[in-house]
Design an enzyme around this catalytic site. Structure first.
Site, PDB file in Angstrom:
ATOM      1  N   ASP A  47      -1.638   6.928   6.250  1.00 25.20           N
ATOM      2  CA  ASP A  47      -2.675   6.001   5.792  1.00 25.20           C
ATOM      3  C   ASP A  47      -2.944   5.042   6.952  1.00 25.20           C
ATOM      4  O   ASP A  47      -2.135   4.164   7.244  1.00 25.20           O
ATOM      5  CB  ASP A  47      -2.175   5.248   4.551  1.00 25.20           C
ATOM      6  CG  ASP A  47      -3.152   4.151   4.107  1.00 25.20           C
ATOM      7  OD1 ASP A  47      -4.222   3.999   4.719  1.00 25.20           O
ATOM      8  OD2 ASP A  47      -2.812   3.449   3.123  1.00 25.20           O
ATOM      9  N   TRP A  58       0.838  -1.211   0.000  1.00 24.52           N
ATOM     10  CA  TRP A  58       0.000   0.000   0.000  1.00 24.52           C
ATOM     11  C   TRP A  58       0.862   1.244   0.000  1.00 24.52           C
ATOM     12  O   TRP A  58       0.561   2.222  -0.694  1.00 24.52           O
ATOM     13  CB  TRP A  58      -0.969  -0.006   1.181  1.00 24.52           C
ATOM     14  CG  TRP A  58      -1.980  -1.100   1.089  1.00 24.52           C
ATOM     15  CD1 TRP A  58      -2.136  -2.151   1.945  1.00 24.52           C
ATOM     16  CD2 TRP A  58      -2.971  -1.290   0.051  1.00 24.52           C
ATOM     17  NE1 TRP A  58      -3.159  -2.963   1.515  1.00 24.52           N
ATOM     18  CE2 TRP A  58      -3.679  -2.463   0.364  1.00 24.52           C
ATOM     19  CE3 TRP A  58      -3.315  -0.574  -1.097  1.00 24.52           C
ATOM     20  CZ2 TRP A  58      -4.730  -2.948  -0.438  1.00 24.52           C
ATOM     21  CZ3 TRP A  58      -4.348  -1.043  -1.893  1.00 24.52           C
ATOM     22  CH2 TRP A  58      -5.048  -2.211  -1.568  1.00 24.52           C
ATOM     23  N   LYS A  80     -12.023  -1.757   6.856  1.00 16.87           N
ATOM     24  CA  LYS A  80     -11.325  -2.665   7.774  1.00 16.87           C
ATOM     25  C   LYS A  80     -11.799  -2.468   9.214  1.00 16.87           C
ATOM     26  O   LYS A  80     -12.243  -3.410   9.838  1.00 16.87           O
ATOM     27  CB  LYS A  80      -9.815  -2.483   7.663  1.00 16.87           C
ATOM     28  CG  LYS A  80      -9.236  -3.227   6.460  1.00 16.87           C
ATOM     29  CD  LYS A  80      -8.676  -2.349   5.420  1.00 16.87           C
ATOM     30  CE  LYS A  80      -8.279  -3.128   4.169  1.00 16.87           C
ATOM     31  NZ  LYS A  80      -7.562  -2.290   3.229  1.00 16.87           N
TER      32      LYS A  80
HETATM   33  C1  LIG Z   1      -7.024  -1.784   2.180  1.00 14.68           C
HETATM   34  C2  LIG Z   1      -5.992  -0.727   2.232  1.00 14.68           C
HETATM   35  C3  LIG Z   1      -5.925   0.297   1.269  1.00 14.68           C
HETATM   36  C4  LIG Z   1      -6.839   0.352   0.063  1.00 14.68           C
HETATM   37  O1  LIG Z   1      -8.022   0.933   0.372  1.00 14.68           O
HETATM   38  P1  LIG Z   1      -9.148   1.205  -0.731  1.00 14.68           P
HETATM   39  O2  LIG Z   1     -10.207   1.813   0.120  1.00 14.68           O
HETATM   40  O3  LIG Z   1      -9.519  -0.113  -1.330  1.00 14.68           O
HETATM   41  O4  LIG Z   1      -8.607   2.124  -1.744  1.00 14.68           O
HETATM   42  C5  LIG Z   1      -4.965   1.278   1.423  1.00 14.68           C
HETATM   43  N1  LIG Z   1      -4.102   1.241   2.453  1.00 14.68           N
HETATM   44  C6  LIG Z   1      -4.125   0.258   3.377  1.00 14.68           C
HETATM   45  C7  LIG Z   1      -3.145   0.284   4.497  1.00 14.68           C
HETATM   46  C8  LIG Z   1      -5.068  -0.747   3.289  1.00 14.68           C
HETATM   47  O5  LIG Z   1      -5.095  -1.727   4.212  1.00 14.68           O
END
Ligand SMILES: *Cc1c(COP(=O)(O)O)cnc(C)c1O
Length: 362
Positions: free
Chosen positions: A174, A103, A198
């Site tokens: 993030d 990511w 999540k």
């Molecule tokens: C799942 C995830 C993403 C992607 O998220 P989307 O909402 O599908 O764009 C980005 N960063 C991390 C750390 C993730 O676990």
């Protein structure tokens, strides 16, 4: 209706039972309005209240200072990868990124469309199985901002420190896979973002917490939808917001508050994770893939002695009602994702099953 099973999915992931049950009611008729949550205008008084409460509860939960705005956007964390850079990384400037996995690498790629990227630390040399130690982070001279990924969903690693950020720059994180799993000091950040699917709710809504001086500091003209200023000014209602997602996220905030907040969440999450890591550490069969000092409380990644045994483990587990345990292909093996809403009893049950499986196949 059939009973629910233990869902170890990495995302979209398990949600609190009480939230799902209340949602069943509110999909039919929310707040005695005679209309379901998905059928209300996003300008209605009912949705005004949903949005106001979601923001207020978010602020309470994370003790968000008054000079931060809370936004509910669309496009997932993946759109934040590019929005952060589009808004704040000028073509002739450099942004610093800590590369701790897939990511983080995607965020780096998007930043490259707008300006220069300096990789301030990386754990790529060992397939992202660890968090670079704080002393190995080397920032550039004057980064536009510093970006990191607090929990690496695929590799099962999690920061236990907040990276430094020089004056005149700001920290971006993030937090998609560990937001509100533990206390956060929001004042250390310029911008935090997280796809909801999540720890917070359904996919389709992205939480953004942004310091209020930043939206006015964009470095280039931007299409309207890509500008933070647009969404701050319109209070997340420039266009039709993901109303149902905002409603669920709001209900999850209320659930976390009712569980006694982020400190309690953190204690529970670390107890849940310990049950699995202890099982791995006491096993001569299973082994964890993340370095011990980098282990995530959200995603527990482990391997068995052979690919065949891993296949058998996942199949036998599935027959016992444990779903979503297959690891990401870039790590292999197994991954148990145990976000906030995942019950402690499910961790105990999986640990028990692991011991049985080892006894039968070890
Ligand atoms: C799942 C995830 C993403 C992607 O998220 P989307 O909402 O599908 O764009 C980005 N960063 C991390 C750390 C993730 O676990």
């Amino acid at each position: 209706m059939a009973e629910r099973i233990y869902n170890f999915s990495a995302g979209p992931a398990v949600l609190p039972e009480s939230v799902l049950r209340d949602a069943q009611r509110d999909i039919w008729n929310i707040a005695d309005s005679g209309i379901g949550i998905m059928e209300h205008s996003h300008r209605s008084a009912v949705f005004d209240r949903v949005l106001e409460e979601a923001e207020a509860d978010c602020r309470t939960l994370a003790a968000i200072p008054d000079n931060y705005r809370v936004l509910f956007l669309q496009g997932g964390a993946s759109t934040q990868f590019l929005m952060v850079a589009a808004n704040f990384l000028a073509e002739n400037r450099t942004a610093d990124y800590l590369n701790t996995g897939a990511w983080a690498a995607k965020a780096i790629k998007e930043a490259g469309f707008y300006g220069n990227v300096h990789v301030a630390a990386t754990s790529e040399d060992e397939n992202f199985s660890y968090i670079p130690p704080v002393e190995s982070v080397v920032l550039s001279d004057s980064p536009a901002y510093v970006h990191y990924t607090s929990n690496n969903t695929i590799f099962g690693t999690q920061f236990d420190y907040v990276p430094e950020c020089p004056d005149g720059s700001f920290l971006v994180c993030d937090m998609s896979s560990d937001i509100f799993s533990r206390p956060i000091d929001v004042s250390r950040y310029g911008l935090i973002y997280a796809g909801a699917q999540k720890n917070l709710g359904p996919s389709g809504v992205t939480l953004v917490i942004i310091r209020d001086d930043l939206p006015g500091q964009t470095v280039r003209p931007l299409p309207t939808m890509l500008s933070y200023e647009t969404h701050v000014t319109a209070g997340s209602r420039f266009n039709t917001p993901p109303a149902f997602g905002v409603y669920i996220v709001g209900q999850v905030f209320k659930w976390i508050i009712a569980q006694d907040g982020l400190k309690t969440m953190a204690e529970r999450n670390s107890e849940k994770a310990s049950v699995l890591y202890d099982t791995i550490d006491h096993s001569s069969f299973f082994r964890g893939t993340a370095r011990e000092n980098s282990r995530s409380t959200m995603n527990v990644c482990f391997r068995a002695p052979s690919a065949e045994l891993e296949k058998k483990f996942i199949a036998d587990a599935s027959a016992r009602g444990f779903s979503g345990l297959k690891g990401h292909r870039s790590v292999g093996g197994m991954r148990a994702s145990i976000y906030n809403a995942f019950p402690a009893a499910g961790c105990e049950a999986l640990a028990e099953f692991m011991r049985e499986f080892e006894a039968a196949n070890g």
